[in-house]
Design a protein around this motif. Structure first.
Motif, PDB file in Angstrom:
ATOM      1  N   ASP A 134     -30.054 -46.988 -18.370  1.00 53.87           N
ATOM      2  CA  ASP A 134     -29.217 -45.637 -18.233  1.00 53.87           C
ATOM      3  C   ASP A 134     -27.853 -46.368 -17.829  1.00 53.87           C
ATOM      4  N   ILE A 135     -27.905 -47.492 -16.969  1.00 49.64           N
ATOM      5  CA  ILE A 135     -26.636 -48.040 -16.566  1.00 49.64           C
ATOM      6  C   ILE A 135     -25.855 -48.926 -17.574  1.00 49.64           C
ATOM      7  N   ALA A 136     -26.687 -49.448 -18.595  1.00 50.92           N
ATOM      8  CA  ALA A 136     -26.183 -50.278 -19.651  1.00 50.92           C
ATOM      9  C   ALA A 136     -25.635 -49.332 -20.840  1.00 50.92           C
ATOM     10  N   ALA A 137     -26.314 -47.887 -20.850  1.00 51.00           N
ATOM     11  CA  ALA A 137     -26.006 -47.162 -21.899  1.00 51.00           C
ATOM     12  C   ALA A 137     -24.383 -46.556 -21.277  1.00 51.00           C
ATOM     13  N   LEU A 138     -24.299 -46.375 -19.903  1.00 52.71           N
ATOM     14  CA  LEU A 138     -23.028 -45.852 -19.400  1.00 52.71           C
ATOM     15  C   LEU A 138     -21.831 -47.031 -19.638  1.00 52.71           C
ATOM     16  N   GLU A 139     -22.321 -48.236 -19.534  1.00 47.65           N
ATOM     17  CA  GLU A 139     -21.376 -49.188 -19.688  1.00 47.65           C
ATOM     18  C   GLU A 139     -20.665 -49.525 -20.945  1.00 47.65           C
ATOM     19  N   LEU A 140     -21.866 -48.945 -21.895  1.00 46.15           N
ATOM     20  CA  LEU A 140     -21.179 -48.986 -23.360  1.00 46.15           C
ATOM     21  C   LEU A 140     -20.085 -47.721 -23.510  1.00 46.15           C
ATOM     22  N   LEU A 141     -20.527 -46.708 -22.843  1.00 47.04           N
ATOM     23  CA  LEU A 141     -19.294 -45.683 -22.935  1.00 47.04           C
ATOM     24  C   LEU A 141     -18.207 -46.064 -22.163  1.00 47.04           C
ATOM     25  N   ALA A 142     -18.354 -46.757 -21.049  1.00 48.65           N
ATOM     26  CA  ALA A 142     -17.289 -46.928 -20.199  1.00 48.65           C
ATOM     27  C   ALA A 142     -16.432 -48.020 -21.019  1.00 48.65           C
ATOM     28  N   ARG A 143     -17.130 -48.947 -21.748  1.00 44.40           N
ATOM     29  CA  ARG A 143     -16.591 -49.768 -22.411  1.00 44.40           C
ATOM     30  C   ARG A 143     -15.574 -49.338 -23.806  1.00 44.40           C
ATOM     31  N   ARG A 144     -16.008 -48.150 -24.340  1.00 41.77           N
ATOM     32  CA  ARG A 144     -15.365 -47.509 -25.385  1.00 41.77           C
ATOM     33  C   ARG A 144     -14.022 -46.862 -25.018  1.00 41.77           C
ATOM     34  N   ALA A 145     -14.289 -46.226 -23.513  1.00 45.43           N
ATOM     35  CA  ALA A 145     -13.048 -45.491 -23.103  1.00 45.43           C
ATOM     36  C   ALA A 145     -12.204 -46.730 -22.839  1.00 45.43           C
ATOM     37  N   ASP A 146     -12.440 -48.035 -22.220  1.00 46.96           N
ATOM     38  CA  ASP A 146     -11.564 -48.906 -21.998  1.00 46.96           C
ATOM     39  C   ASP A 146     -10.826 -49.756 -23.372  1.00 46.96           C
ATOM     40  N   VAL A 147     -11.525 -49.574 -24.350  1.00 50.65           N
ATOM     41  CA  VAL A 147     -11.166 -50.086 -25.565  1.00 50.65           C
ATOM     42  C   VAL A 147     -10.222 -49.193 -26.180  1.00 50.65           C
ATOM     43  N   ARG A 148     -10.596 -47.769 -25.965  1.00 44.36           N
ATOM     44  CA  ARG A 148      -9.780 -46.753 -26.408  1.00 44.36           C
ATOM     45  C   ARG A 148      -8.435 -46.958 -25.877  1.00 44.36           C
ATOM     46  N   ALA A 149      -8.324 -46.790 -24.308  1.00 48.32           N
ATOM     47  CA  ALA A 149      -7.162 -46.853 -23.611  1.00 48.32           C
ATOM     48  C   ALA A 149      -6.286 -47.919 -23.861  1.00 48.32           C
ATOM     49  N   ALA A 412      10.684 -46.448 -20.076  1.00 47.56           N
ATOM     50  CA  ALA A 412      10.441 -45.317 -19.115  1.00 47.56           C
ATOM     51  C   ALA A 412       9.168 -44.896 -20.180  1.00 47.56           C
ATOM     52  N   VAL A 413       9.430 -44.872 -21.545  1.00 43.59           N
ATOM     53  CA  VAL A 413       8.526 -44.285 -22.333  1.00 43.59           C
ATOM     54  C   VAL A 413       7.345 -45.033 -22.270  1.00 43.59           C
ATOM     55  N   ALA A 414       7.415 -46.481 -22.479  1.00 40.11           N
ATOM     56  CA  ALA A 414       6.077 -47.296 -22.375  1.00 40.11           C
ATOM     57  C   ALA A 414       5.499 -47.358 -21.093  1.00 40.11           C
ATOM     58  N   GLN A 415       6.171 -47.000 -19.993  1.00 36.11           N
ATOM     59  CA  GLN A 415       5.356 -46.797 -18.754  1.00 36.11           C
ATOM     60  C   GLN A 415       4.757 -45.359 -18.810  1.00 36.11           C
ATOM     61  N   VAL A 416       5.366 -44.453 -19.449  1.00 33.16           N
ATOM     62  CA  VAL A 416       4.399 -43.063 -19.714  1.00 33.16           C
ATOM     63  C   VAL A 416       3.080 -43.351 -20.188  1.00 33.16           C
ATOM     64  N   HIS A 417       3.165 -43.926 -21.512  1.00 32.28           N
ATOM     65  CA  HIS A 417       2.123 -43.865 -22.065  1.00 32.28           C
ATOM     66  C   HIS A 417       1.219 -45.037 -21.418  1.00 32.28           C
ATOM     67  N   ARG A 418       1.463 -46.116 -20.770  1.00 37.27           N
ATOM     68  CA  ARG A 418       0.610 -47.050 -20.213  1.00 37.27           C
ATOM     69  C   ARG A 418      -0.007 -46.386 -19.029  1.00 37.27           C
ATOM     70  N   THR A 419       0.644 -45.373 -18.137  1.00 33.01           N
ATOM     71  CA  THR A 419       0.048 -44.535 -16.946  1.00 33.01           C
ATOM     72  C   THR A 419      -1.065 -43.752 -17.803  1.00 33.01           C
ATOM     73  N   ALA A 420      -0.734 -42.727 -18.893  1.00 33.47           N
ATOM     74  CA  ALA A 420      -1.508 -41.916 -19.555  1.00 33.47           C
ATOM     75  C   ALA A 420      -2.521 -42.651 -19.880  1.00 33.47           C
ATOM     76  N   ALA A 421      -2.609 -43.812 -20.533  1.00 33.88           N
ATOM     77  CA  ALA A 421      -3.900 -44.522 -21.074  1.00 33.88           C
ATOM     78  C   ALA A 421      -4.619 -44.922 -19.796  1.00 33.88           C
ATOM     79  N   GLU A 422      -4.117 -45.345 -18.716  1.00 34.28           N
ATOM     80  CA  GLU A 422      -4.931 -45.783 -17.348  1.00 34.28           C
ATOM     81  C   GLU A 422      -5.710 -44.469 -16.936  1.00 34.28           C
ATOM     82  N   ILE A 423      -5.098 -43.495 -17.030  1.00 33.81           N
ATOM     83  CA  ILE A 423      -5.738 -42.268 -16.445  1.00 33.81           C
ATOM     84  C   ILE A 423      -6.883 -41.960 -17.361  1.00 33.81           C
ATOM     85  N   ASP A 424      -6.903 -42.017 -18.701  1.00 31.28           N
ATOM     86  CA  ASP A 424      -7.877 -41.749 -19.638  1.00 31.28           C
ATOM     87  C   ASP A 424      -8.908 -42.899 -19.350  1.00 31.28           C
ATOM     88  N   ARG A 425      -8.548 -44.232 -19.194  1.00 31.51           N
ATOM     89  CA  ARG A 425      -9.567 -45.357 -18.901  1.00 31.51           C
ATOM     90  C   ARG A 425     -10.277 -44.799 -17.734  1.00 31.51           C
TER      91      ARG A 425
END
Length: 434
Positions: A134-149, A412-425
């Protein structure tokens, strides 16, 4: 001699009893992993992208071809073997003893023994292995979220770098026109030759800025292709609107999504795994039973005797007391860690949401108020310089201010998108941002 070992046929009965001792539980892990595993690991066809790359294409390509996702998927598949191994019963043991070596006086004993696990050891092993899966499956989902962000962040880094190149190109064009204007005024004898020198220095500086902006854009594109798992040089341009900013999540929205955050879910799964470890430690303290059947053949008498045996360890000293205490304390530690992880993540996400809102306001203020004012001031100074009402320094200062404000806006725009991506991650978002 065939009759000697007829009792050994009981071995089939022993194996049947052992296999029927406890059923192996079906694998349990997040169902969404079935649809989230990357496709063929052989990296089908990532072709060079002639057209500008969109955000959606960048994210989809990254999720399909990122090597880290293939590694996480392989780790999840490896846990299938762990669960399968945990559900296996102990192998039977075949023993052969012979007394004396003289012909006619030999006594041969053959016995087949089987250990029957008691106390739910097999079920506890399977449960512990399943929690690891189960933890390995969650790691895959977390990795997907990390790659997406990471792909979103890299895309907007490339987009803003691409816009900075346009700014640098415009700056060079303006500087070149300033040189022409200064040359005309010097030729007409309206200004000192130092005005032409200053204009040429400004043009040289603009060329240096352009080369630097182009290098930064190339580096951003390389970082984007690396995240996507695409060949080097396959992405030449990106297509997007810099001014479209993500929506900052509210505090209630963050609280509602907090329980699905990968870090919180992993901490809770660690509690479940520690609890399964404690159950196994308790079961290990219960002794197993070993049964055996066999035959004894004495050549001197020509007689064959059937043998039956049962052995049980006596738990006088070792009942796995230390292992149980260790597993219990590890479960307590996992529970405390889960609580601390939820509190930490809640605080960080609320702070990042506030920071995202502040950076959005900064970017919108720059776009709607500061940029138009700086541009109007520059155009007025340039027109005044061409008409001889302002010096070149005035026009150069207004130009520099306008370009700096534009660069500040893109930062400032780059920082906005960077912060939003970190929240999504942190929240484990897996859907593409429009």
């Amino acid at each position: 001699m065939r009759r000697t070992f007829v009792p050994l046929a009981c071995a089939a009965l022993i194996s049947s009893l052992a296999q029927a001792q406890l059923p192996v539980s079906a694998p349990r892990f997040p169902a969404e992993v079935q649809a989230s595993q990357p496709a063929d690991p052989a990296r089908a066809d990532v072709q060079a992208l002639a057209a500008p790359l969109t955000l959606r294409s960048a994210v989809e390509t990254a999720l399909a071809h990122n090597p880290q996702l293939r590694a996480a998927a392989a780790e999840l598949d490896a846990n299938d073997g762990t669960v399968r191994q945990a559900g296996l019963v102990p192998n039977p043991v075949l023993g052969v003893d012979q007394e004396d070596v003289k012909s006619g006086a030999r006594v041969t004993t053959m016995q087949l023994s089987q250990t029957l696990e008691t106390g739910g050891k097999r079920a506890a092993r399977v449960e512990l292995a399943q929690r690891g899966k189960d933890i390995a499956a969650l790691e895959l989902l977390a990795r997907r979220a990390d790659v997406r962000a990471t792909a979103i962040q890299a895309f907007f880094d490339a987009l803003t770098a691409q816009e900075r190149v346009k700014v640098a190109e415009e700056s060079l064009r303006i500087a070149a026109s300033g040189v022409d204007a200064a040359v005309r005024r010097v030729t007409a004898g309206k200004v000192s030759p130092t005005e032409e020198t200053r204009a040429r220095v400004a043009a040289s500086t603009a060329r240096i800025d352009l080369r630097q902006a182009q290098a930064e854009s190339s580096a951003a594109l390389r970082a984007l292709t690396a995240v996507m798992g695409a060949p080097e040089g396959s992405v030449q341009r990106v297509d997007g609107v810099v001014g479209v900013l993500p929506v900052a999540p509210s505090a209630p929205d963050i609280m509602a999504r907090l329980s699905e955050a990968p870090a919180v879910r992993r901490a809770l799964l660690e509690v479940q795994r520690a609890d399964a470890g404690y159950t196994l430690a308790r079961a290990t303290g219960i002794p197993d039973v070993t049964v055996g059947v066999g035959a004894r053949r004495a050549q001197e008498t020509g007689r064959t005797q059937a043998l039956l045996s049962v052995s049980v360890p006596l738990p006088f000293f070792d009942r796995n007391q230390g292992g149980q205490l260790e597993a219990l304390r590890r479960r307590d530690a996992a529970q405390a860690t889960a609580q601390a992880e939820e509190l930490r993540l809640r605080s960080e996400l609320l702070q990042m949401a506030d920071l995202l809102q502040a950076r959005k306001e900064e970017a919108e203020t720059l776009r709607s108020e500061v940029l138009p004012g700086a541009q109007a001031a520059y155009e007025a100074a340039r027109t005044g310089f061409e008409l001889g009402k302002f010096s070149f320094l005035d026009a150069l200062d207004a130009q520099r201010t306008w370009l700096q404000v534009r660069s500040q806006y893109y930062t400032a725009v780059a920082q906005v998108h960077r912060t939003a991506a970190e929240i999504d991650r942190q929240l484990g978002a897996t859907t593409d941002r429009p």
